[in-house]
Structures are given as C-alpha cells and as structure tokens.
Design an enzyme around this catalytic site. Sequence first.
Site, PDB file in Angstrom:
ATOM      1  N   HIS A  12       0.582  -1.200   0.165  1.00  0.00           N
ATOM      2  CA  HIS A  12       0.083  -0.010  -0.592  1.00  0.00           C
ATOM      3  C   HIS A  12       0.957   1.233  -0.128  1.00  0.00           C
ATOM      4  O   HIS A  12       0.269   2.411   0.435  1.00  0.00           O
ATOM      5  CB  HIS A  12      -0.758  -0.180   0.936  1.00  0.00           C
ATOM      6  CG  HIS A  12      -0.102  -0.452   2.691  1.00  0.00           C
ATOM      7  ND1 HIS A  12      -0.846  -0.803   3.594  1.00  0.00           N
ATOM      8  CD2 HIS A  12       1.177   0.833   3.257  1.00  0.00           C
ATOM      9  CE1 HIS A  12      -0.428  -0.562   4.462  1.00  0.00           C
ATOM     10  NE2 HIS A  12       0.892   0.563   4.075  1.00  0.00           N
ATOM     11  N   HIS A  59      -1.642   5.150  10.311  1.00  0.00           N
ATOM     12  CA  HIS A  59      -0.342   4.859   9.835  1.00  0.00           C
ATOM     13  C   HIS A  59       0.054   6.412  10.707  1.00  0.00           C
ATOM     14  O   HIS A  59       0.363   7.617  10.459  1.00  0.00           O
ATOM     15  CB  HIS A  59       0.538   4.665   8.814  1.00  0.00           C
ATOM     16  CG  HIS A  59       0.506   4.072   7.716  1.00  0.00           C
ATOM     17  ND1 HIS A  59      -0.353   3.493   7.371  1.00  0.00           N
ATOM     18  CD2 HIS A  59       1.644   3.689   8.038  1.00  0.00           C
ATOM     19  CE1 HIS A  59      -0.191   2.716   6.456  1.00  0.00           C
ATOM     20  NE2 HIS A  59       1.435   2.052   6.499  1.00  0.00           N
ATOM     21  N   HIS A 194      10.118  -3.331   3.211  1.00  0.00           N
ATOM     22  CA  HIS A 194      10.581  -1.665   2.919  1.00  0.00           C
ATOM     23  C   HIS A 194      11.626  -1.512   4.508  1.00  0.00           C
ATOM     24  O   HIS A 194      10.575  -2.669   5.462  1.00  0.00           O
ATOM     25  CB  HIS A 194       9.684  -0.991   3.153  1.00  0.00           C
ATOM     26  CG  HIS A 194       8.536  -0.993   3.679  1.00  0.00           C
ATOM     27  ND1 HIS A 194       7.636  -2.043   3.458  1.00  0.00           N
ATOM     28  CD2 HIS A 194       7.563   0.176   3.832  1.00  0.00           C
ATOM     29  CE1 HIS A 194       6.215  -1.630   4.023  1.00  0.00           C
ATOM     30  NE2 HIS A 194       6.621   0.044   4.553  1.00  0.00           N
ATOM     31  N   GLU A 241       4.959  -5.270   8.686  1.00  0.00           N
ATOM     32  CA  GLU A 241       3.531  -4.961   8.240  1.00  0.00           C
ATOM     33  C   GLU A 241       3.011  -6.514   7.501  1.00  0.00           C
ATOM     34  O   GLU A 241       1.195  -6.935   7.196  1.00  0.00           O
ATOM     35  CB  GLU A 241       2.780  -4.248   6.906  1.00  0.00           C
ATOM     36  CG  GLU A 241       2.938  -2.587   7.459  1.00  0.00           C
ATOM     37  CD  GLU A 241       3.007  -1.470   6.098  1.00  0.00           C
ATOM     38  OE1 GLU A 241       2.921  -0.198   6.303  1.00  0.00           O
ATOM     39  OE2 GLU A 241       3.332  -2.119   5.193  1.00  0.00           O
TER      40      GLU A 241
END
Length: 283
Positions: A12, A59, A194, A241
């Site tokens: 995302h 977030h 990431h 995530e």
Amino acid sequence: MAKITASVYTSHVPAVGAAIDNKLTQDAYWKPVFDGYEFSKDWMKENMPDVVFLVYNDHANAFSLSLIPTFVLGTADTFEIADEGWGKRPVPEVEGHPELAYHIGTSLINNGFDMTIANELPVDHGLTVPMSLMFGDELEKWPCKIIPLHVNVVQYPTPSGERCFALGKAIREAIESYGEDLNVQIWGTGGMSHQLQGPRAGLINREWDNQFLDKLIADPEELSKTPHIEYVREAGSEGIELIMWLIARGAMNLEKTPEVTHRFYHVPASNCAVGHLILEENS
Ligand code: DHB
Ligand code: FE
C-alpha cells in the site's frame, strides 16, 4: 448465507497513491508497477463482491501514541479520507456495511477476540491505495462496501503472526454465520520488504519476499509461526506489515490449496518492494 470467495493481497505504498492522483502511472518509472495490476482491475470488475473486509494499518493518522488499539473494526456507515499532511487523496468517501460489521464484531468478541469498535475512523493510504489499485481511479463512488480492520503494526507490542492467523479463521466463521447472501472478499495489505528509517533505510529482500508469497499460498499455518524478529531482520522494520496478510489467508478455506489467480512482484516502488496476489477459493 454470506461467503468468502477470494482473498487479495497487496502493498500500500503511499507514493503509488500519489502517482495515481498525479497521473504518473504511465511514466517509465511507474508503468511496471501499474502493469502488474491491469489483470487485477479486470478480474475485479468480473468478480465484484458485495463487501470487501479490508485488513490494513493506520499510520498514526486516526490513532497516535495516546491510543494504541491492537485490532479495530470499522462499524460506521461511512469512513472519511484522512488528511495525511498534504491534503486528502481525491477519492470518494468509503462506504461501510454496519450490519455485517456489527455481526462480525459480536461473533469475534464472543470467540475471545476483544475487538475495539470504531464508529468513526478516518482511513489513510493503507486502505485507499489498495482500493485505487484494484478498483481504478477517477471513480465517483467506490463499487462496493468496505469493512475496515485496522491492525497495530506501528508500535510494539504488535500482535503475533499466529494471533493474526487465528483471527482470520474467526473472521471466516463470523462471515459464514451471517444470514444474508453476500459475496465477501478479504484483503490483506501492507509490506512487502521495506524499511523507512535508520541505517538500513531502503532495505529490500527479494528472496525472502518471494519465499513469503510461496509459503502464504502453500503452508500459511507454518508461515504464521514466523517470529517478529525474522520479519524485521529479513524484510526491514516495516516489513512487519506482512502479518496482516496472515489474517486474510486465515479466513480462506484451509482444507484446500487456493487457486493462484494472479501473482506479481516488483522492485522498486519508492523505497519498497511491491507484492500482490489474488487467491480464489477452490471448492
Ligand atoms: C511508505 C509508507 C508506508 O506505509 C508503506 O507501507 C510503505 C512506504 C513511505 O512512506 O514511503
Ligand atoms: Fe504502510
């Protein structure tokens, strides 16, 4: 009765949303990313569910360090688009399904998952970027209803992979006990490798990511036992995530290996690896 027909998994990355909103999807840098979703948009049109149960993480937009709920179920009629600091994304408000959401919340809480219920929940890129990738852009209205499930993957302690997988199983039970005939998909979002900060910022691990995809398809139960430290070491601090994908996978029929309808992996997209799967129930 309501039934789960398919699960969708996708990264995302917020820059993907910015590329869509600024009409950069055909630029040389972005085209290979968006090409990977061309099949998905067509498949989506042919397989449009009534409701998507969308597992994502906020977030620090709806929540902050002052309130850190682990699992939050969105039971509202509508969910406003969060302003993440550079204005709201130009996408429609998200329509919920309060009746099904409330049924799922009740079933989960009765089954030992003490959900937080949100009647107001501004939704950020974690939810809207997957929707744009799958539904396309320039829509006046989203084509189906969405039940958001936020998972805390931002501030430790975060839930274990095993807990996420078990929650997925309980979500399936909840959806299958809803009396109305509804076609429901479950989506898991975030990842893949990431790391956004510190000396390892920019870390990408193609091999580990692809093994994760293989195991998610073939042996999710075993994959759910992966400890947090492995995600962080191998896939970077934000690679954690990916535990949200275990919720979606746990909600599928675990007796049969699903049909792999689509699989895509690409690096780079901003500072991330993008991974994407569509898995359909094999009955
Ligand atoms: C970024 C943010 C995310 O939430 C994510 O999953 C990937 C990348 C970013 O800020 O680049
Ligand atoms: Fe994220």
